[in-house]
Design an enzyme around this catalytic site. Structure first.
Site, PDB file in Angstrom:
ATOM      1  N   GLY A  45     -57.251 -16.379 -64.026  1.00 13.93           N
ATOM      2  CA  GLY A  45     -56.969 -15.975 -65.308  1.00 13.93           C
ATOM      3  C   GLY A  45     -56.444 -15.588 -65.842  1.00 13.93           C
ATOM      4  O   GLY A  45     -55.932 -15.393 -66.703  1.00 13.93           O
ATOM      5  N   GLY A  83     -58.059 -22.207 -63.278  1.00  9.84           N
ATOM      6  CA  GLY A  83     -59.063 -23.185 -63.686  1.00  9.84           C
ATOM      7  C   GLY A  83     -57.659 -23.419 -65.475  1.00  9.84           C
ATOM      8  O   GLY A  83     -57.102 -24.380 -65.617  1.00  9.84           O
ATOM      9  N   ARG A  84     -58.326 -22.743 -66.227  1.00 10.87           N
ATOM     10  CA  ARG A  84     -57.291 -22.867 -67.532  1.00 10.87           C
ATOM     11  C   ARG A  84     -56.085 -23.242 -67.510  1.00 10.87           C
ATOM     12  O   ARG A  84     -55.070 -24.240 -68.357  1.00 10.87           O
ATOM     13  CB  ARG A  84     -57.522 -21.747 -68.247  1.00 10.87           C
ATOM     14  CG  ARG A  84     -57.039 -21.740 -69.798  1.00 10.87           C
ATOM     15  CD  ARG A  84     -56.717 -20.821 -70.377  1.00 10.87           C
ATOM     16  NE  ARG A  84     -57.847 -19.497 -70.119  1.00 10.87           N
ATOM     17  CZ  ARG A  84     -59.319 -19.684 -71.291  1.00 10.87           C
ATOM     18  NH1 ARG A  84     -59.390 -20.197 -72.066  1.00 10.87           N
ATOM     19  NH2 ARG A  84     -59.919 -19.135 -70.601  1.00 10.87           N
ATOM     20  N   ARG A  87     -65.270 -24.314 -78.252  1.00 13.15           N
ATOM     21  CA  ARG A  87     -64.131 -22.553 -78.417  1.00 13.15           C
ATOM     22  C   ARG A  87     -63.916 -22.380 -79.734  1.00 13.15           C
ATOM     23  O   ARG A  87     -64.246 -21.267 -79.306  1.00 13.15           O
ATOM     24  CB  ARG A  87     -62.694 -23.139 -77.328  1.00 13.15           C
ATOM     25  CG  ARG A  87     -63.045 -23.323 -75.809  1.00 13.15           C
ATOM     26  CD  ARG A  87     -62.366 -23.819 -75.174  1.00 13.15           C
ATOM     27  NE  ARG A  87     -61.634 -22.931 -74.667  1.00 13.15           N
ATOM     28  CZ  ARG A  87     -60.613 -21.450 -75.147  1.00 13.15           C
ATOM     29  NH1 ARG A  87     -60.262 -21.924 -76.721  1.00 13.15           N
ATOM     30  NH2 ARG A  87     -60.922 -20.062 -75.243  1.00 13.15           N
ATOM     31  N   CYS A 133     -74.774 -30.631 -88.450  1.00 11.96           N
ATOM     32  CA  CYS A 133     -75.564 -28.958 -88.733  1.00 11.96           C
ATOM     33  C   CYS A 133     -74.929 -27.777 -88.692  1.00 11.96           C
ATOM     34  O   CYS A 133     -75.913 -27.299 -88.130  1.00 11.96           O
ATOM     35  CB  CYS A 133     -76.549 -29.992 -89.273  1.00 11.96           C
ATOM     36  SG  CYS A 133     -76.565 -31.490 -89.813  1.00 11.96           S
ATOM     37  N   GLU A 134     -73.989 -27.220 -88.936  1.00 10.22           N
ATOM     38  CA  GLU A 134     -73.779 -25.616 -88.404  1.00 10.22           C
ATOM     39  C   GLU A 134     -72.311 -24.765 -89.502  1.00 10.22           C
ATOM     40  O   GLU A 134     -72.289 -25.947 -89.197  1.00 10.22           O
ATOM     41  CB  GLU A 134     -73.702 -25.444 -87.165  1.00 10.22           C
ATOM     42  CG  GLU A 134     -74.661 -26.236 -86.591  1.00 10.22           C
ATOM     43  CD  GLU A 134     -75.901 -24.545 -85.677  1.00 10.22           C
ATOM     44  OE1 GLU A 134     -75.408 -23.458 -86.068  1.00 10.22           O
ATOM     45  OE2 GLU A 134     -76.287 -24.972 -84.634  1.00 10.22           O
ATOM     46  N   TYR A 137     -62.189 -26.366 -70.353  1.00  8.41           N
ATOM     47  CA  TYR A 137     -63.117 -26.132 -71.291  1.00  8.41           C
ATOM     48  C   TYR A 137     -63.378 -26.454 -72.447  1.00  8.41           C
ATOM     49  O   TYR A 137     -64.125 -26.223 -73.841  1.00  8.41           O
ATOM     50  CB  TYR A 137     -63.103 -23.753 -71.265  1.00  8.41           C
ATOM     51  CG  TYR A 137     -62.884 -23.152 -70.272  1.00  8.41           C
ATOM     52  CD1 TYR A 137     -64.214 -23.264 -68.935  1.00  8.41           C
ATOM     53  CD2 TYR A 137     -61.838 -22.658 -70.231  1.00  8.41           C
ATOM     54  CE1 TYR A 137     -63.884 -22.696 -67.790  1.00  8.41           C
ATOM     55  CE2 TYR A 137     -61.512 -21.360 -68.925  1.00  8.41           C
ATOM     56  CZ  TYR A 137     -62.456 -21.968 -67.757  1.00  8.41           C
ATOM     57  OH  TYR A 137     -62.624 -21.362 -66.806  1.00  8.41           O
TER      58      TYR A 137
HETATM   59  N1  LLP Z   1     -62.790 -17.486 -60.738  1.00  4.21           N
HETATM   60  C1  LLP Z   1     -64.237 -17.268 -61.526  1.00  4.21           C
HETATM   61  C2  LLP Z   1     -64.740 -16.493 -60.469  1.00  4.21           C
HETATM   62  C3  LLP Z   1     -64.148 -16.984 -62.717  1.00  4.21           C
HETATM   63  O1  LLP Z   1     -65.635 -16.807 -63.033  1.00  4.21           O
HETATM   64  C4  LLP Z   1     -63.752 -18.164 -63.754  1.00  4.21           C
HETATM   65  C5  LLP Z   1     -63.915 -18.800 -64.858  1.00  4.21           C
HETATM   66  C6  LLP Z   1     -62.372 -18.296 -62.913  1.00  4.21           C
HETATM   67  C7  LLP Z   1     -61.715 -18.059 -61.915  1.00  4.21           C
HETATM   68  C8  LLP Z   1     -61.108 -19.259 -64.324  1.00  4.21           C
HETATM   69  O2  LLP Z   1     -60.832 -18.322 -64.786  1.00  4.21           O
HETATM   70  P1  LLP Z   1     -59.597 -19.683 -65.418  1.00  4.21           P
HETATM   71  O3  LLP Z   1     -58.143 -19.662 -64.218  1.00  4.21           O
HETATM   72  O4  LLP Z   1     -60.081 -20.123 -66.272  1.00  4.21           O
HETATM   73  O5  LLP Z   1     -59.471 -18.490 -66.314  1.00  4.21           O
HETATM   74  N2  LLP Z   1     -65.245 -21.201 -71.390  1.00  4.21           N
HETATM   75  C9  LLP Z   1     -64.444 -20.175 -71.494  1.00  4.21           C
HETATM   76  C10 LLP Z   1     -63.208 -19.978 -70.106  1.00  4.21           C
HETATM   77  C11 LLP Z   1     -64.632 -18.567 -69.361  1.00  4.21           C
HETATM   78  C12 LLP Z   1     -64.374 -18.335 -68.056  1.00  4.21           C
HETATM   79  C13 LLP Z   1     -65.575 -18.507 -66.534  1.00  4.21           C
HETATM   80  N3  LLP Z   1     -64.521 -17.879 -65.668  1.00  4.21           N
HETATM   81  C14 LLP Z   1     -63.305 -20.020 -72.307  1.00  4.21           C
HETATM   82  O6  LLP Z   1     -63.400 -21.476 -72.872  1.00  4.21           O
HETATM   83  O7  LLP Z   1     -61.958 -19.542 -72.633  1.00  4.21           O
END
Ligand code: LLP
Length: 421
Positions: A243, A280-281, A317, A349-350, A377
């Site tokens: 997160g 992740g991010r 995004r 085309c959007e 992402y």
């Molecule tokens: N753990 C769980 C259970 C999750 O659902 C997620 C992300 C993460 C870890 C990793 O979170 P991060 O560190 O990346 O914030 N597509 C969206 C983001 C969707 C996140 C979904 N879950 C975007 O492009 O902003």
């Protein structure tokens, strides 16, 4: 991401000019920096070490953010674990050399086949989200004569104050076990013969810039861990999810990793459980960009459009979340044209196919642009909408550029289809 501007060569990633990447591999093209990926991971390790948690903490990279094998392999070499959400991600991690015993399996709906594959691989833990899932997993583990390691994902009902589509920790979300049902769900888990209760996890949302909601969630989780211990359910690990947010706009800096994590980490000094994060991010987002070329400039009645060769199918995004990504020219500034506000749009085309609104840029047809902070992402959410082959991906390492996913070709897009006999 180690972006520098060299007067003659334009924008560079580490020591490689983006011009050279475009020339060799074409556009649109995702470009990642090995150095930036490594630095992001090391940022987590250093913060953990600084709090004396180096030996009992695991950083499980959330594969969904970017699942390219080269990226997974790089994190595996650095010692990372992985957070997966599907059998497909499990297969990728194993193919990339990740260790099964450092994998946590998240997600609200795992199929029995996915459970079986993960049990056979010997993963570290299943992050379970419901009683139904506990029972199914118990059955599958029983049929393999194993005990499945489980953690319950609890929903701490904390407002993460982020975009509603990526906020997951409120009572109204589909995610996790409601906090006031967690206690009973743990007792149920502990009573099932083919489960081994190992931990607890939570994840309240994504792109969080303020550490307070995550620290509040950690407090709630720790309170529950202590209550459980008092009844004899003693947990080995606490997984605080991912997160942490990143910088998407030059004017909006994100907190440093150490500062974001500190309010959570201080709580662990006096505890015995091991700790897991699932970022992740924050591991990949700022380590990647999307390189694109201006196809045509189209002055309109009210707005000027720059149609580029990347589109919403390459990077969803902006269309999906109205997300902002800084967009910068690759060439040395001001190559003849005057700066004016442009809508940066793709050829799909959007009307929702835009990559940036109202960007002040000096553009000519054929110019290269870099869409920044696109490592997370971006490619992971790309599609073939409008029968557009997905972009190439390149990893820069010092002065070397490595193609880590070749561009798809059109024949591949319909290779799995057939016409009626
Ligand atoms: N753990 C769980 C259970 C999750 O659902 C997620 C992300 C993460 C870890 C990793 O979170 P991060 O560190 O990346 O914030 N597509 C969206 C983001 C969707 C996140 C979904 N879950 C975007 O492009 O902003």
């Amino acid at each position: 991401m180690g972006l520098t501007h060299d007067g003659a060569r334009g924008l560079q990633v580490e020591s490689v000019a983006l011009e050279d990447i475009a020339e060799r591999f074409g556009t649109p093209c995702y470009v990642y920096s090995r150095l930036a990926l490594t630095a992001a991971y090391v940022g987590y390790r250093n913060a953990l070490q600084a709090h004396g948690l180096g030996d009992r903490a695991l950083v499980c990279y959330a594969v969904k953010a970017n699942s390219n094998l080269a990226i997974l392999n790089l994190f595996a070499r650095l010692g990372a674990g992985f957070d997966i959400v599907s059998g497909g991600e499990l297969a990728r991690v194993l193919a990339a050399g990740g260790s099964a015993d450092k994998i946590v399996f998240s997600g609200v709906g795992k199929s029995r086949e996915e459970m079986r594959a993960a049990l056979e691989a010997g993963i570290h833990c299943f992050n379970v989200e419901s009683t139904g899932e506990l029972e199914q997993l118990n059955e599958v583990a029983g049929s393999l004569d194993r005990r499945a390691p489980v953690s319950l994902r609890v929903n701490p009902d904390v407002d993460a104050k982020t975009h509603p589509y990526i906020s997951t920790g409120l009572k109204t979300a589909k995610f996790g076990v409601a906090f006031d049902q967690a206690f009973d769900t743990y007792r149920r888990a502990a009573s099932l013969p083919h489960l081994a209760v190992k931990g607890i996890d939570c994840h309240i949302g994504s792109q969080l810039l303020d550490p307070a909601p995550a620290a509040e969630a950690a407090d709630k989780v720790l309170g529950l861990v202590d209550r459980l211990a008092a009844t004899g359910i003693v947990l080995e690990h606490i997984d605080l999810g991912g997160g942490m947010g990143i910088q998407y706009r030059r004017e909006e800096p994100a907190p440093a990793t150490a500062d974001y994590l500190a309010p959570m980490l201080v709580k662990f000094a006096s505890r015995r459980e091991s700790l897991i994060f699932e970022p992740g991010r924050s591991l990949v987002g700022n380590a990647g960009l999307l390189l694109t070329r201006v196809q045509v400039l189209k002055p309109g009645a009210e707005k000027h459009f720059a149609v580029v060769d990347a589109a919403m199918n390459d990077m969803m995004r902006p269309a999906l979340y109205d997300a902002w990504h800084d967009i910068v020219p690759v060439a040395t500034v001001g190559a003849g044209a005057a700066a004016m506000p442009y809508e940066i749009v793709g050829p799909v085309c959007e009307s929702g196919d835009f990559l940036g609104h109202d960007r002040s840029l000096a553009l000519q047809e054929g110019d290269l642009l870099a869409i920044l902070s696109a490592g997370a992402y971006g490619m992971a959410m790309a599609s073939n909408y409008n029968s557009r082959p997905r972009a190439a991906e390149v990893m820069v390492d010092g002065d070397a550029m490595h193609l880590i996913r070749r561009r798809e070709n059109v024949a591949e897009l319909f290779a799995l289809e057939s016409v009626l006999p």
